[in-house]
Scaffold this motif. Structure first.
Motif, PDB file in Angstrom:
ATOM      1  N   ARG A  82       1.029  -1.422  -0.127  1.00  0.00           N
ATOM      2  CA  ARG A  82       0.077   0.123  -0.042  1.00  0.00           C
ATOM      3  C   ARG A  82       0.772   1.314   0.105  1.00  0.00           C
ATOM      4  O   ARG A  82       1.383   1.675   1.088  1.00  0.00           O
ATOM      5  CB  ARG A  82      -0.969   0.312   1.133  1.00  0.00           C
ATOM      6  CG  ARG A  82      -1.962  -1.047   1.181  1.00  0.00           C
ATOM      7  CD  ARG A  82      -3.031  -0.775   0.598  1.00  0.00           C
ATOM      8  NE  ARG A  82      -3.957   0.558   1.092  1.00  0.00           N
ATOM      9  CZ  ARG A  82      -4.575   0.757   2.017  1.00  0.00           C
ATOM     10  NH1 ARG A  82      -5.168  -0.455   2.761  1.00  0.00           N
ATOM     11  NH2 ARG A  82      -5.180   1.586   2.551  1.00  0.00           N
ATOM     12  N   ASP A  84       0.098   4.065  -0.507  1.00  0.00           N
ATOM     13  CA  ASP A  84      -0.655   5.142   0.229  1.00  0.00           C
ATOM     14  C   ASP A  84      -0.521   5.324   1.555  1.00  0.00           C
ATOM     15  O   ASP A  84      -1.011   6.116   2.256  1.00  0.00           O
ATOM     16  CB  ASP A  84      -2.279   5.135  -0.190  1.00  0.00           C
ATOM     17  CG  ASP A  84      -2.702   3.762   0.287  1.00  0.00           C
ATOM     18  OD1 ASP A  84      -2.280   2.901  -0.107  1.00  0.00           O
ATOM     19  OD2 ASP A  84      -3.691   3.763   0.811  1.00  0.00           O
ATOM     20  N   VAL A  85       0.057   4.198   2.322  1.00  0.00           N
ATOM     21  CA  VAL A  85      -0.032   4.165   3.625  1.00  0.00           C
ATOM     22  C   VAL A  85       1.238   4.641   4.290  1.00  0.00           C
ATOM     23  O   VAL A  85       2.501   3.968   3.703  1.00  0.00           O
ATOM     24  CB  VAL A  85      -0.493   2.436   4.065  1.00  0.00           C
ATOM     25  CG1 VAL A  85      -0.338   2.358   5.582  1.00  0.00           C
ATOM     26  CG2 VAL A  85      -1.885   2.234   3.971  1.00  0.00           C
ATOM     27  N   GLN A  86       1.080   5.355   5.243  1.00  0.00           N
ATOM     28  CA  GLN A  86       2.343   5.631   6.142  1.00  0.00           C
ATOM     29  C   GLN A  86       2.425   5.086   7.514  1.00  0.00           C
ATOM     30  O   GLN A  86       3.564   4.905   8.139  1.00  0.00           O
ATOM     31  CB  GLN A  86       2.452   7.272   6.380  1.00  0.00           C
ATOM     32  CG  GLN A  86       2.417   7.805   4.843  1.00  0.00           C
ATOM     33  CD  GLN A  86       3.794   7.610   4.115  1.00  0.00           C
ATOM     34  OE1 GLN A  86       4.829   7.640   4.752  1.00  0.00           O
ATOM     35  NE2 GLN A  86       3.494   7.517   2.803  1.00  0.00           N
ATOM     36  N   GLY A 146      -7.730  -2.476   0.026  1.00  0.00           N
ATOM     37  CA  GLY A 146      -7.662  -0.926   0.214  1.00  0.00           C
ATOM     38  C   GLY A 146      -8.377  -0.485   1.458  1.00  0.00           C
ATOM     39  O   GLY A 146      -8.542   0.817   1.419  1.00  0.00           O
ATOM     40  N   PRO A 162      -3.038   6.789   6.146  1.00  0.00           N
ATOM     41  CA  PRO A 162      -2.104   7.700   5.410  1.00  0.00           C
ATOM     42  C   PRO A 162      -1.100   8.576   6.137  1.00  0.00           C
ATOM     43  O   PRO A 162      -0.099   9.283   5.753  1.00  0.00           O
ATOM     44  CB  PRO A 162      -3.009   8.649   4.535  1.00  0.00           C
ATOM     45  CG  PRO A 162      -4.207   9.006   5.201  1.00  0.00           C
ATOM     46  CD  PRO A 162      -4.282   7.503   6.047  1.00  0.00           C
TER      47      PRO A 162
END
Length: 228
Positions: A82, A84-86, A146, A162
């Protein structure tokens, strides 16, 4: 990055998600070297910058002192899958673990629930054992897809966001949603919950980034008071 990891763990402790020395948060290293996590053997409320390590994708400790958690692949594999993932959170929320054992759909019975119902959140049921291999971590990442969160059968929860605020607040709100539905079920219900249209509307009304950030900052204030 160390300070971020400290804040995330202490916020979860303030929200009641600590489980002695187990559970962990992983924060993406900005240089792509892996995930910043607390070292094994420390409780959420005990984490400070000296008790944070950088764990590489192969499980090696790249920076910091102390042992890494066995379940590092939860974080490294979700972060790999992912972009988009932090931040990834894994806790052993009692409510989430209990709810997952019932194999019933999440119902949007309140504001918290709309984040995880309509559609229902994914469930990882391959095993209830520790997820200690890249293969199991990758399978979990595939089940999560997601989504914001995933229930782990016989184990706990995982959330992905995020930033720290989203990932931590998703864990807090999922725990609350599971607890409320368990209460409703114990009372013979629930008999009323938001349909798909209302759930979508409430997600926009109740959970813009500003509100998740407000909850995150509140938990940080409570944690700071508790560590003085």
């Amino acid at each position: 990055m160390r300070a971020d990891v400290v804040r995330a763990h202490r916020a979860l402790a303030a929200a009641g998600q600590a489980d002695l020395v187990w559970g962990h948060v992983g924060v993406r290293d900005p240089d792509g070297r892996g995930a910043w996590m607390k070292a094994a053997g420390w409780g959420f409320e005990e984490v400070d910058e000296e008790r944070v390590v950088l764990v590489g994708p192969d499980g090696g400790v790249v920076e910091g002192d102390g042992k890494r958690h066995l379940e590092f692949p939860i974080h490294t594999e979700i972060l790999r899958a992912r972009p988009d993932v932090q931040c990834v959170v894994h806790t052993h929320s009692a409510a989430a673990t209990t709810f997952a054992s019932l194999n019933v759909p999440m119902r949007a019975i309140d504001h918290d629930g709309v984040l995880f119902a309509e559609p229902d959140l994914p469930r990882f049921s391959r095993t209830g054992e520790l997820l200690t291999t890249p293969e199991l971590g990758a399978e979990l990442a595939g089940v999560l897809g997601g989504a914001r969160a995933c229930l782990l059968a016989r184990h706990g929860l995982v959330t992905a966001g995020p930033d720290l605020a989203h990932a931590v607040m998703y864990a807090v709100l999922l725990d609350r949603a599971c607890r409320k539905q368990l209460d409703a079920m114990a009372a013979g219900g629930p008999v009323s919950w938001s349909d798909a249209a209302e759930a979508e509307a409430k997600r926009a009304q109740c959970w813009p980034a500003s509100q998740l950030e407000a909850g995150w900052h509140y938990l940080n204030r409570i944690a700071e008071k508790g560590n003085r």
